[in-house]
Design a protein around this motif. Structure first.
Motif, PDB file in Angstrom:
ATOM      1  N   SER A 199       0.805  -1.226   0.000  1.00  0.00           N
ATOM      2  CA  SER A 199       0.000   0.000   0.000  1.00  0.00           C
ATOM      3  C   SER A 199       0.838   1.275   0.000  1.00  0.00           C
ATOM      4  CB  SER A 199      -0.929   0.010   1.218  1.00  0.00           C
ATOM      5  OG  SER A 199      -0.196  -0.180   2.417  1.00  0.00           O
ATOM      6  N   GLY A 200       2.108   1.186  -0.383  1.00  0.00           N
ATOM      7  CA  GLY A 200       2.920   2.394  -0.428  1.00  0.00           C
ATOM      8  C   GLY A 200       4.327   2.106  -0.895  1.00  0.00           C
ATOM      9  N   ILE A 201       5.043   3.176  -1.209  1.00  0.00           N
ATOM     10  CA  ILE A 201       6.435   3.102  -1.650  1.00  0.00           C
ATOM     11  C   ILE A 201       7.265   3.992  -0.734  1.00  0.00           C
ATOM     12  CG2 ILE A 201       8.039   3.584  -3.544  1.00  0.00           C
ATOM     13  CD1 ILE A 201       5.596   3.175  -5.445  1.00  0.00           C
ATOM     14  N   VAL A 202       8.382   3.457  -0.249  1.00  0.00           N
ATOM     15  CA  VAL A 202       9.251   4.167   0.692  1.00  0.00           C
ATOM     16  C   VAL A 202      10.551   4.536  -0.011  1.00  0.00           C
ATOM     17  CG1 VAL A 202      10.455   4.035   2.909  1.00  0.00           C
ATOM     18  CG2 VAL A 202       8.272   2.838   2.590  1.00  0.00           C
ATOM     19  N   THR A 203      11.020   5.772   0.200  1.00  0.00           N
ATOM     20  CA  THR A 203      12.288   6.213  -0.389  1.00  0.00           C
ATOM     21  C   THR A 203      13.208   6.773   0.695  1.00  0.00           C
ATOM     22  OG1 THR A 203      12.022   8.600  -0.801  1.00  0.00           O
ATOM     23  CG2 THR A 203      10.813   7.087  -2.238  1.00  0.00           C
ATOM     24  N   GLY A 204      14.462   6.956   0.335  1.00  0.00           N
ATOM     25  CA  GLY A 204      15.436   7.543   1.249  1.00  0.00           C
ATOM     26  C   GLY A 204      15.692   9.010   0.975  1.00  0.00           C
ATOM     27  N   SER A 205      14.763   9.685   0.313  1.00  0.00           N
ATOM     28  CA  SER A 205      14.968  11.091  -0.056  1.00  0.00           C
ATOM     29  C   SER A 205      14.962  12.007   1.160  1.00  0.00           C
ATOM     30  CB  SER A 205      13.886  11.543  -1.041  1.00  0.00           C
ATOM     31  OG  SER A 205      13.957  10.816  -2.248  1.00  0.00           O
ATOM     32  N   SER A 206      15.892  12.951   1.148  1.00  0.00           N
ATOM     33  CA  SER A 206      15.963  14.004   2.163  1.00  0.00           C
ATOM     34  C   SER A 206      16.019  15.327   1.426  1.00  0.00           C
ATOM     35  CB  SER A 206      17.207  13.823   3.041  1.00  0.00           C
ATOM     36  OG  SER A 206      17.388  14.921   3.905  1.00  0.00           O
ATOM     37  N   LEU A 207      15.112  16.223   1.738  1.00  0.00           N
ATOM     38  CA  LEU A 207      14.929  17.433   0.932  1.00  0.00           C
ATOM     39  C   LEU A 207      16.234  18.226   0.802  1.00  0.00           C
ATOM     40  CD1 LEU A 207      12.818  19.074  -0.602  1.00  0.00           C
ATOM     41  CD2 LEU A 207      12.406  20.375   1.494  1.00  0.00           C
ATOM     42  N   GLY A 208      16.649  18.450  -0.442  1.00  0.00           N
ATOM     43  CA  GLY A 208      17.809  19.283  -0.735  1.00  0.00           C
ATOM     44  C   GLY A 208      19.153  18.611  -0.555  1.00  0.00           C
ATOM     45  N   GLN A 209      19.166  17.328  -0.229  1.00  0.00           N
ATOM     46  CA  GLN A 209      20.447  16.678   0.059  1.00  0.00           C
ATOM     47  C   GLN A 209      21.302  16.517  -1.193  1.00  0.00           C
ATOM     48  OE1 GLN A 209      21.781  12.336   1.580  1.00  0.00           O
ATOM     49  NE2 GLN A 209      20.402  13.387   2.960  1.00  0.00           N
ATOM     50  N   VAL A 210      20.679  16.108  -2.294  1.00  0.00           N
ATOM     51  CA  VAL A 210      21.380  16.005  -3.573  1.00  0.00           C
ATOM     52  C   VAL A 210      20.528  16.675  -4.633  1.00  0.00           C
ATOM     53  CG1 VAL A 210      22.616  13.893  -2.961  1.00  0.00           C
ATOM     54  CG2 VAL A 210      20.366  13.735  -4.031  1.00  0.00           C
ATOM     55  N   ALA A 211      21.088  16.793  -5.847  1.00  0.00           N
ATOM     56  CA  ALA A 211      20.424  17.560  -6.901  1.00  0.00           C
ATOM     57  C   ALA A 211      19.037  17.023  -7.224  1.00  0.00           C
ATOM     58  CB  ALA A 211      21.296  17.555  -8.155  1.00  0.00           C
ATOM     59  N   SER A 212      18.886  15.686  -7.203  1.00  0.00           N
ATOM     60  CA  SER A 212      17.588  15.114  -7.582  1.00  0.00           C
ATOM     61  C   SER A 212      16.534  15.279  -6.503  1.00  0.00           C
ATOM     62  CB  SER A 212      17.762  13.629  -7.904  1.00  0.00           C
ATOM     63  OG  SER A 212      18.183  12.917  -6.756  1.00  0.00           O
ATOM     64  N   GLN A 213      16.928  15.764  -5.325  1.00  0.00           N
ATOM     65  CA  GLN A 213      15.994  15.831  -4.201  1.00  0.00           C
ATOM     66  C   GLN A 213      15.601  17.265  -3.839  1.00  0.00           C
ATOM     67  OE1 GLN A 213      17.672  13.407  -1.036  1.00  0.00           O
ATOM     68  NE2 GLN A 213      17.916  11.668  -2.418  1.00  0.00           N
ATOM     69  N   THR A 214      15.656  18.157  -4.813  1.00  0.00           N
ATOM     70  CA  THR A 214      15.069  19.475  -4.592  1.00  0.00           C
ATOM     71  C   THR A 214      13.545  19.340  -4.664  1.00  0.00           C
ATOM     72  OG1 THR A 214      15.066  20.042  -6.947  1.00  0.00           O
ATOM     73  CG2 THR A 214      17.055  20.588  -5.685  1.00  0.00           C
ATOM     74  N   ALA A 215      12.844  20.307  -4.114  1.00  0.00           N
ATOM     75  CA  ALA A 215      11.383  20.225  -4.094  1.00  0.00           C
ATOM     76  C   ALA A 215      10.824  20.155  -5.512  1.00  0.00           C
ATOM     77  CB  ALA A 215      10.809  21.417  -3.345  1.00  0.00           C
ATOM     78  N   ALA A 216      11.378  20.958  -6.423  1.00  0.00           N
ATOM     79  CA  ALA A 216      10.885  20.965  -7.802  1.00  0.00           C
ATOM     80  C   ALA A 216      11.109  19.608  -8.465  1.00  0.00           C
ATOM     81  CB  ALA A 216      11.585  22.068  -8.597  1.00  0.00           C
ATOM     82  N   ASN A 217      12.292  19.039  -8.268  1.00  0.00           N
ATOM     83  CA  ASN A 217      12.591  17.753  -8.896  1.00  0.00           C
ATOM     84  C   ASN A 217      11.735  16.625  -8.330  1.00  0.00           C
ATOM     85  OD1 ASN A 217      14.489  18.956 -10.498  1.00  0.00           O
ATOM     86  ND2 ASN A 217      16.270  18.110  -9.460  1.00  0.00           N
ATOM     87  N   MET A 218      11.519  16.660  -7.021  1.00  0.00           N
ATOM     88  CA  MET A 218      10.705  15.606  -6.416  1.00  0.00           C
ATOM     89  C   MET A 218       9.256  15.691  -6.901  1.00  0.00           C
ATOM     90  SD  MET A 218      12.318  15.493  -2.556  1.00  0.00           S
ATOM     91  CE  MET A 218      11.303  14.123  -2.006  1.00  0.00           C
ATOM     92  N   TYR A 219       8.802  16.894  -7.193  1.00  0.00           N
ATOM     93  CA  TYR A 219       7.463  17.057  -7.774  1.00  0.00           C
ATOM     94  C   TYR A 219       7.431  16.471  -9.186  1.00  0.00           C
ATOM     95  CZ  TYR A 219       3.224  19.558  -9.359  1.00  0.00           C
ATOM     96  OH  TYR A 219       1.993  19.888  -9.851  1.00  0.00           O
ATOM     97  N   ALA A 220       8.450  16.797  -9.983  1.00  0.00           N
ATOM     98  CA  ALA A 220       8.498  16.309 -11.360  1.00  0.00           C
ATOM     99  C   ALA A 220       8.584  14.784 -11.409  1.00  0.00           C
ATOM    100  CB  ALA A 220       9.692  16.928 -12.086  1.00  0.00           C
ATOM    101  N   GLU A 221       9.289  14.191 -10.450  1.00  0.00           N
ATOM    102  CA  GLU A 221       9.476  12.739 -10.445  1.00  0.00           C
ATOM    103  C   GLU A 221       8.153  11.986 -10.276  1.00  0.00           C
ATOM    104  OE1 GLU A 221      13.980  12.747  -8.459  1.00  0.00           O
ATOM    105  OE2 GLU A 221      12.208  12.305  -7.256  1.00  0.00           O
ATOM    106  N   ILE A 222       7.202  12.587  -9.596  1.00  0.00           N
ATOM    107  CA  ILE A 222       5.949  11.871  -9.327  1.00  0.00           C
ATOM    108  C   ILE A 222       4.768  12.447 -10.098  1.00  0.00           C
ATOM    109  CG2 ILE A 222       6.726  11.236  -7.011  1.00  0.00           C
ATOM    110  CD1 ILE A 222       4.749  13.385  -5.935  1.00  0.00           C
ATOM    111  N   TYR A 223       4.989  13.499 -10.878  1.00  0.00           N
ATOM    112  CA  TYR A 223       3.878  14.170 -11.562  1.00  0.00           C
ATOM    113  C   TYR A 223       3.100  13.175 -12.433  1.00  0.00           C
ATOM    114  CZ  TYR A 223       1.225  17.277 -14.595  1.00  0.00           C
ATOM    115  OH  TYR A 223       0.206  17.895 -15.289  1.00  0.00           O
ATOM    116  N   GLY A 224       1.793  13.090 -12.187  1.00  0.00           N
ATOM    117  CA  GLY A 224       0.927  12.243 -12.987  1.00  0.00           C
ATOM    118  C   GLY A 224       0.926  10.774 -12.613  1.00  0.00           C
TER     119      GLY A 224
END
Length: 391
Positions: free
Chosen positions: A286-311
């Protein structure tokens, strides 16, 4: 009357009666599995209101119980009758080798059930018993209720009294298996094992998914991931991992060849979500767990994390989202994965020189139109395998 392990839990006590019974039964099962896994003998595990008791003469049982999710603390205690006299005699016997000349002591007493005496009465009478015993040995007694050198705890219940000198802090949380099942995207790095452990602490059964980026990663990355999973499995012997290894290298090759190179990492993460979603269906999770921490690396900016899951419309959990690296490292050390995660494995060779840090929310949808993303995910799932952790 022998020895026993007192096991205490926290937020389980706040649940309704039916839910609490389910949680307690699950906790007992998990404690039993941990004791068996560590080869610690015990005769039985019992439930009473607000406590779980393990009948064992092995002091290691307290530490084993404390390492079970849902346990707040555990104590190796001696048992006697539920009277002040019996408790006082046991306190004096225990203090005989516990309190020495020049040391102060204190009795910490609590009671539950129907008794003709109060917790204060227990403390005073048991304190008198210890005082008299010390004087009889030629030791000058000293009581300090604020900052004693030695503490003796008395827990008086309806039918028995328990006396002990130490409580081992537990990991807390909820019993594993009470909050359903989730897919955890894992690697051998520092972050994802910690995020996985934190969700286990909240009672979630984990299905690990490792996306193998070979040939863009060295073989050592695979071994490191396996070793991290083995370390995590030590925390949940009652729930053996069904861990998936999914090939992801050919997907990366397609991104590099056909898509904007600065978005390679974002497309990789988005594809991992798609893969995890398919496994989530197979495993009834019933869910997916990640190790993302906001701003820690380039792919984990707020904008990028939004784009990764959009749609994608997926239930995604980021337990580390508000933690900094030092906080994550502290947990990794505690759970036994840090020394594994810092083993050198080389960097992923697919990472672009100048990665995107502020992707447009729908930009990855446009990138996916350059490839057949559904076919890539289908092939990855078809070639997935269940990993043998050999534990």
């Amino acid at each position: 009357m022998g020895n026993i392990i007192i096991v205490r839990y926290g937020e389980l006590a706040l649940k309704s009666t039916g839910v609490r019974n389910f949680y307690e039964r699950t906790l007992v099962k998990n404690i039993s599995a941990m004791l068996d896994h560590r080869g610690i003998p015990y005769s039985r595990i019992m439930r009473e209101w607000g406590r779980i008791f393990i009948e064992s003469e092995d002091m290691r049982a307290a530490k084993a119980a404390a390492d079970v999710f849902g346990v707040v603390s555990a104590s190796f205690a001696q048992v006697t009758d539920a009277t002040i006299g019996a408790a006082g005699d046991l306190c004096a016997k225990l203090a005989d080798s516990f309190v020495t000349e020049g040391q102060s002591f204190a009795i910490r007493a609590r009671r539950t059930g129907n008794h003709s005496f109060s917790s204060r009465d227990i403390g005073m009478k048991c304190g008198d018993a210890v005082w008299n015993m010390l004087e009889s040995k030629g030791i000058t007694p000293s009581v300090d209720l604020s900052n004693p050198d030695r503490e003796i705890f008395v827990e008086m219940r309806q039918s028995k009294a328990y006396v002990f000198t130490e409580s081992i802090e537990g990991v807390g949380g909820l019993p594993l298996g009470t909050q359903g099942k989730m897919i955890s995207l894992v690697s051998g790095g520092i972050d994802s094992p910690v995020s996985t452990w934190l969700m286990m602490k909240r009672g979630v059964e984990i299905v690990p998914v490792y996306c193998n980026n070979s040939p863009y990663n060295e073989d050592a990355a695979h071994k490191r991931t396996m070793d991290c999973l083995k370390a995590l499995q030590e925390w949940c012997p009652s729930h053996p991992f069904k861990a998936y290894e999914v090939p992801n290298g050919s997907n990366l090759g397609n991104f590099i060849d056909k898509c904007s190179k600065n978005k390679t990492c974002l497309l990789c993460k988005r594809t991992m979500y798609r893969i995890a979603a398919e496994i989530m269906k197979k495993e009834d999770a019933s869910g997916i767990v990640t190790g993302s921490s906001l701003g820690q690396v380039a792919s984990q900016t707020a904008a990028n994390m939004y784009a990764e899951i959009y749609g994608l419309c997926l239930p995604i959990y980021h337990p580390l989202i508000g933690l900094d690296k030092n906080e994550i490292i502290d947990i990794a050390r505690k759970i036994g994965t840090f020394d594994i995660s810092i083993q050198p494995t080389g960097s992923c060779q697919a990472v672009p020189v100048h990665p995107e840090v502020k992707a447009g929310f729908d930009s990855l949808v446009a990138e996916e139109e350059k490839i057949d993303i559904d076919d890539l995910v289908r092939k990855s799932i078809e070639n997935a395998r269940i990993m043998d952790l050999d534990i």
